[in-house]
Design an enzyme around this catalytic site. Structure first.
Site, PDB file in Angstrom:
ATOM      1  N   ASP A   1      45.646  48.796  43.227  1.00 13.68           N
ATOM      2  CA  ASP A   1      46.142  47.522  42.729  1.00 13.68           C
ATOM      3  C   ASP A   1      47.641  47.672  42.398  1.00 13.68           C
ATOM      4  O   ASP A   1      48.413  48.120  43.237  1.00 13.68           O
ATOM      5  CB  ASP A   1      45.300  47.081  41.515  1.00 13.68           C
ATOM      6  CG  ASP A   1      45.661  45.711  40.967  1.00 13.68           C
ATOM      7  OD1 ASP A   1      45.296  44.704  41.602  1.00 13.68           O
ATOM      8  OD2 ASP A   1      46.329  45.652  39.922  1.00 13.68           O
TER       9      ASP A   1
ATOM     10  N   HIS B   1      37.508  44.974  45.197  1.00 10.81           N
ATOM     11  CA  HIS B   1      38.860  45.342  44.792  1.00 10.81           C
ATOM     12  C   HIS B   1      38.905  46.611  43.934  1.00 10.81           C
ATOM     13  O   HIS B   1      39.922  47.295  43.911  1.00 10.81           O
ATOM     14  CB  HIS B   1      39.471  44.175  44.016  1.00 10.81           C
ATOM     15  CG  HIS B   1      40.917  44.353  43.694  1.00 10.81           C
ATOM     16  ND1 HIS B   1      41.889  44.464  44.663  1.00 10.81           N
ATOM     17  CD2 HIS B   1      41.577  44.450  42.493  1.00 10.81           C
ATOM     18  CE1 HIS B   1      43.076  44.605  44.087  1.00 10.81           C
ATOM     19  NE2 HIS B   1      42.906  44.613  42.773  1.00 10.81           N
TER      20      HIS B   1
END
Length: 331
Positions: free
Chosen positions: A101, A304
């Protein structure tokens, strides 16, 4: 198995909390938003057992690390400065940098800027991208009824108030919505938390708070994340977004510079970032700016939070890269 070490280190004028384990060549692990160093709980012991020194900091503004009061103190360059100093604090000259991320964006730029220090890079979720033609505040969409989530995050105090009202519920909602459990990215069962935010509604409004945690997150893990954000609040993490335009301006100095170290890219099949228009083309074009990209792998079923959702697959790919594509680089 060597026991995890935790301590505070003063680096680059900021007090940073780190978790570390093992002996050997140094590997730095950089988390994203909204996370802390606890996201690397599966990678730390695996790296140590494989003969590496693994160090995972709470980045500035997160968890048990210091949160500077100045919004301008959260540029990518500031964080890279912390990491360069952290390498030195480990009495090392170089490291492999791994990030997911926001940590992936930082890792790419750290390797681009300081290949003498960061001798290889592994990025989860976020690919290396060319500098956008216009600053992010003009690039990301706004309509009369909704704004892209980065705009929402940039409104001082607004997202903090929403997220800190009930931290456990905030994290459960966001973690679930961006995970593989939310369904295929082209037909998700839950809205993308990193998309458009309806004006006056807040980011959390359309997201369900699941009664049960996803299979990759125990109650103890959630408690660790909650404690981190009860300590730091969300302001520090949100300040990274509030420097997107400043980061864009600073990146002008690196225009045209490639990432010239061995690299590995991993992404979950159901990562929310893959829903961004043109992301597939950006990933396909990475070898043009990352000429030593060893592999670009998609992890089936994962979302994610890749290092948490698919730890065995991530560990295998990471260790294969470290012992193959990055072998001989570190002392």
């Amino acid at each position: 198995m060597t026991e995890l070490e935790t301590r505070h280190v003063n680096v680059n004028g900021v007090r940073i909390h780190v978790t570390a384990v093992g002996k050997g060549p140094l590997v730095l692990l950089c988390h994203g938003f909204p996370e802390t160093s606890h996201v690397w709980r599966h990678q730390l012991p695996a790296l140590a057992q494989a003969g590496f020194r693994a160090v995972a900091p709470d980045l500035r503004g997160y968890g048990l690390s210091e949160s500077p009061s100045d919004v301008a103190a959260y540029t990518t360059m500031d964080v890279i400065g912390d990491l360069v100093a952290l390498v030195e604090s480990e009495q090392a000259e170089e490291a492999v940098i791994v990030g997911g991320d926001w940590g992936a964006s930082i890792a790419w730029q750290a390797a681009q800027l300081r290949p003498d220090v960061f001798r290889a890079v592994v990025a989860l979720g976020v690919p290396m991208m060319r500098r956008a033609p216009i600053m992010p505040s003009r690039l990301f969409p706004k309509t009369d009824s909704a704004v892209f989530y980065t705009h929402y995050f940039c409104e001082p105090g607004v997202a903090e108030k929403e997220f800190e009202q009930e931290i456990s519920a905030t994290l459960r909602a966001i973690y679930w919505a961006a995970s593989g459990q939310a369904g295929p990215r082209d037909e998700p069962s839950t809205p993308n938390p990193f998309g458009m935010v309806a004006k006056g509604a807040g980011l959390l409004a359309p997201l369900p708070v699941p009664e049960e945690l996803p299979p990759w997150l125990t109650q103890g893990d959630l408690d660790a994340f909650v404690l981190g954000f009860k300590t730091s609040g969300f302001r520090g993490g949100l300040n990274y977004y509030r420097n997107l335009d400043r980061n864009w301006a600073l990146q002008a100095a690196l225009e045209g510079k490639k990432v010239e170290v061995p690299a590995l890219y991993l992404v979950g099949e159901r990562d929310t970032g893959l829903a961004i228009p043109g992301m597939d083309r950006i990933i396909e074009a990475m070898p043009e700016i990352v000429p030593q990209l060893r592999a670009s792998k998609v992890i089936p079923g994962a979302g994610h939070w890749l290092q948490q959702e698919a730890p065995e697959e991530v560990n295998q790919a990471l260790l294969e890269f470290l012992k193959g594509g990055a072998s001989g680089l570190l002392r």
